[in-house]
Design a protein around this motif. Structure first.
Motif, mmCIF file in Angstrom:
data_model
loop_
_atom_site.group_PDB
_atom_site.id
_atom_site.type_symbol
_atom_site.label_atom_id
_atom_site.label_comp_id
_atom_site.label_asym_id
_atom_site.label_seq_id
_atom_site.Cartn_x
_atom_site.Cartn_y
_atom_site.Cartn_z
ATOM 1 N N HIS A 78 -46.751 71.448 16.475
ATOM 2 C CA HIS A 78 -45.685 71.458 17.499
ATOM 3 C C HIS A 78 -44.404 70.799 17.024
ATOM 4 O O HIS A 78 -43.313 71.285 17.298
ATOM 5 N N ARG A 129 -37.044 75.222 15.334
ATOM 6 C CA ARG A 129 -36.274 75.886 16.415
ATOM 7 C C ARG A 129 -34.930 75.201 16.616
ATOM 8 O O ARG A 129 -33.918 75.880 16.799
ATOM 9 N N LYS A 130 -34.949 73.871 16.548
ATOM 10 C CA LYS A 130 -33.696 73.127 16.742
ATOM 11 C C LYS A 130 -32.721 73.465 15.621
ATOM 12 O O LYS A 130 -31.532 73.742 15.862
ATOM 13 N N ILE A 183 -34.433 76.562 28.345
ATOM 14 C CA ILE A 183 -34.257 76.597 26.900
ATOM 15 C C ILE A 183 -33.765 77.983 26.544
ATOM 16 O O ILE A 183 -34.553 78.906 26.364
ATOM 17 N N ALA A 205 -40.879 72.639 16.683
ATOM 18 C CA ALA A 205 -39.728 72.179 17.477
ATOM 19 C C ALA A 205 -38.532 71.917 16.563
ATOM 20 O O ALA A 205 -37.394 72.280 16.893
ATOM 21 N N LYS A 206 -38.801 71.304 15.378
ATOM 22 C CA LYS A 206 -37.706 71.000 14.451
ATOM 23 C C LYS A 206 -37.076 72.306 13.939
ATOM 24 O O LYS A 206 -35.859 72.445 13.894
#
Ligand code: ADE
Length: 212
Positions: free
Chosen positions: A202, A209-210, A167, A206-207
């Motif tokens: 989480h 970061r995306k 990543i 995650a969203k």
């Protein structure tokens, strides 16, 4: 993986190989670095490695005889190794090349030109000519270090975290850039860590970061 560098300045590499992850990779037996001093293949009592260009022009060129003799000596140590030549005339080096070289598992022989360039005939002994960016450096040593660093960090067992190399920026060459990251303190000179990273959900993290 054996990594051999042909250079007139072997001392430039000791610091790079002697520290951090590149040192650890060697300590763990994953890579073996060595330099081949091009001067030892120089011609005559003065160990000449360069000469003036045919047709005139500024500067000196590396002569073919010492460079090819050095490549042949390196090939004796590692017959299947790929021979790379850093040059501004090469193909632009990308993350996909680092992945390919790491996954290929073949040793590398990197020839570092100096002076104004090299006799073109040496390219007959070279597998790939690589350019690390659209700017001109004084020699191939810094490009060689860049290539080595980018390949060695991808070899299994070099990076600590399983996913550290997965990543990250340039996974798909130009397509991906890594998300911003923060550590303590939560506020520094008026700048705060984004709320979403502090709340521990989480899915939301995650969203975010995306999206970044
Ligand atoms: N030698 C000098 N500049 C270079 C560059 N940008 N890439 C590779 N080799 C080089």
């Amino acid at each position: 993986m054996k990594i051999q560098v042909i250079t007139l300045f072997p001392e430039m590499f000791t610091g790079v190989w002697g520290a951090s992850m590149l040192w650890k990779a060697q300590d763990r037996g994953i890579v073996q670095y060595s330099t081949i001093d091009l001067r030892t293949f120089g011609l005559g009592s003065r160990r000449t490695v360069d000469d003036t260009p045919y047709g005139g022009g500024d500067g000196m060129l590396l002569k073919p005889e010492p460079v090819v003799a050095a490549i042949e000596a390196a090939k004796k140590n590692d017959p299947d190794a790929l021979v790379l030549l850093p040059t501004p005339r090469g193909k632009l080096y990308k993350q996909s090349d680092a992945k390919r070289l790491a996954a290929g598992g073949k040793g590398l022989i990197i020839v570092c030109p100096r002076y104004e360039g090299y006799d073109e005939r040496i390219t007959a002994w070279v597998d790939e000519q690589v350019c690390i960016g659209n700017y001109v450096l004084t020699g191939g040593e810094l490009p060689a270090m860049t290539i080595i660093d980018s390949v060695v960090r991808l070899l299994p067992g070099v990076l600590g975290g399983e996913h550290s190399a997965e990543i990250e920026s340039f996974q798909d060459d130009d397509e991906t850039v890594e998300y911003p990251q923060y550590t303590r303190p939560v506020e520094f000179r008026g700048m705060k860590v984004p709320e979403v990273l502090q709340n521990g959900h989480h899915g939301e993290i995650a969203k975010w970061r995306k999206d970044q």
